[in-house]
Motif scaffolding. Structure first.
Motif, mmCIF file in Angstrom:
data_model
loop_
_atom_site.group_PDB
_atom_site.id
_atom_site.type_symbol
_atom_site.label_atom_id
_atom_site.label_comp_id
_atom_site.label_asym_id
_atom_site.label_seq_id
_atom_site.Cartn_x
_atom_site.Cartn_y
_atom_site.Cartn_z
ATOM 1 N N SER A 3 46.960 27.258 47.486
ATOM 2 C CA SER A 3 45.647 28.327 47.270
ATOM 3 C C SER A 3 44.506 27.668 47.184
ATOM 4 N N TYR A 27 40.240 28.876 46.853
ATOM 5 C CA TYR A 27 39.434 29.919 46.186
ATOM 6 C C TYR A 27 38.015 29.672 46.663
ATOM 7 N N TYR A 72 34.122 30.400 45.584
ATOM 8 C CA TYR A 72 32.908 31.180 44.546
ATOM 9 C C TYR A 72 31.746 31.012 44.823
ATOM 10 N N PHE A 102 33.437 35.406 42.295
ATOM 11 C CA PHE A 102 34.623 35.220 43.019
ATOM 12 C C PHE A 102 34.333 35.751 44.626
ATOM 13 N N TRP A 148 40.045 34.357 48.438
ATOM 14 C CA TRP A 148 41.285 33.607 47.885
ATOM 15 C C TRP A 148 42.120 33.555 49.235
ATOM 16 N N ASN A 155 42.881 37.941 48.561
ATOM 17 C CA ASN A 155 41.927 38.719 47.731
ATOM 18 C C ASN A 155 40.810 38.512 48.145
ATOM 19 N N LEU A 209 31.266 26.996 45.593
ATOM 20 C CA LEU A 209 32.280 26.121 44.882
ATOM 21 C C LEU A 209 33.824 26.514 45.526
ATOM 22 N N SER A 257 44.653 25.235 43.819
ATOM 23 C CA SER A 257 45.725 25.407 42.766
ATOM 24 C C SER A 257 47.182 25.093 43.678
ATOM 25 N N PRO A 258 48.179 24.711 42.779
ATOM 26 C CA PRO A 258 49.308 24.451 43.470
ATOM 27 C C PRO A 258 50.180 25.715 43.618
ATOM 28 N N LEU A 283 42.805 25.679 38.172
ATOM 29 C CA LEU A 283 42.317 25.589 39.177
ATOM 30 C C LEU A 283 41.362 24.229 39.066
#
Lengths: 116, 117
Positions: free
Chosen positions: B31, B33, B35, B45, B48, B56, B90, B94-95, B106
């Motif tokens: 994953s 993300y 920001y 946010f 994702w 998302n 940023l 994540s696993p 995260l």
């Protein structure tokens, strides 16, 4: 939607003293995760401490501890024996539980200055 | 183990141009993300990605887009740049779910500072 509020834009503390940063949140979920992240001038976001809402015991990591008040939706961070290296932005964050990963919702942050 | 890496560190563009920001997650993380951290606004946010799919999206206009590659690295594209797009962007990874308590953590990169002139 979840919201996270940090009401203290800036704080300062003398070296070796204790300081508490405030965080409140709004959610209709009964189970969730709460985090405090530290962002020093290097900009790297560093996880300080994590709390699972279903656990009544407050999380502790060395000099860092939280006061988790679920009914009041409050999640404050206490830093004991403050050190110059603790100077940073501190962000409170919320995560919904799910079977997979979900994004964190952050507050606007508190700038902490530790004074020698 | 290498952390989350982002490139470039700094990026300067003018209004109307396009910006491309890159992110390499920690090995084994699926994953990614994105920001946006604008001055005084905390982290907002953006996007994702997980297993190559957009999962998302935050409250940002369509000119913010991205993708995730088969090796799980990711790109964020910002078209028709506006002055208010100036911010630190940023990336975090994540696993996969089920990998213990790390599932809820995260891991962040150091960001790309985008300046729009």
């Amino acid at each position: 939607a979840q919201t996270v509020t940090q009401s203290q834009p800036e704080m300062s503390v003398q070296e070796a003293e204790t300081v508490t940063l405030s965080c409140t949140y709004d959610t209709s979920e009964s189970n969730y995760y709460l985090f405090w992240y530290k962002q020093p001038p290097s900009r790297q976001m560093i996880l300080v401490i994590r709390q699972e809402a279903y656990k009544q015991q407050n999380a502790t990591e060395n000099r860092f501890s939280v006061n988790f008040q679920k009914a009041a939706k409050s999640f404050s961070l206490k830093i004991s024996d403050s050190q110059l290296g603790d100077t940073a932005m501190y962000f409170c964050a919320f995560m919904k539980p799910s079977s997979g990963n979900t994004p964190l919702v952050f507050g606007k942050g508190t700038r902490l200055s530790v004074i020698a | 183990e290498a952390g989350v890496t982002q490139s470039p560190t700094h990026l300067i563009k003018t209004r109307g141009q396009q910006a491309t920001l890159r992110c390499s997650p920690i090995s084994g993380h699926t994953s990614v993300y994105w920001y946006q951290q604008a001055l005084g606004l905390g982290l907002q946010f953006l996007l994702w990605y997980d297993e190559g799919e957009e999962r998302n999206r935050g409250n940002f206009p369509p000119r913010f887009s991205g993708r995730q590659f088969p090796n799980y690295s990711s790109e964020l594209n910002v078209n028709a740049l506006e002055l208010e797009d100036s911010a630190l962007y940023l990336c975090a990874s994540s696993p996969p779910p089920g990998q213990g308590s790390a599932n809820e953590k995260l891991f962040f990169g150091s960001g790309t500072q985008l300046s729009v002139l």
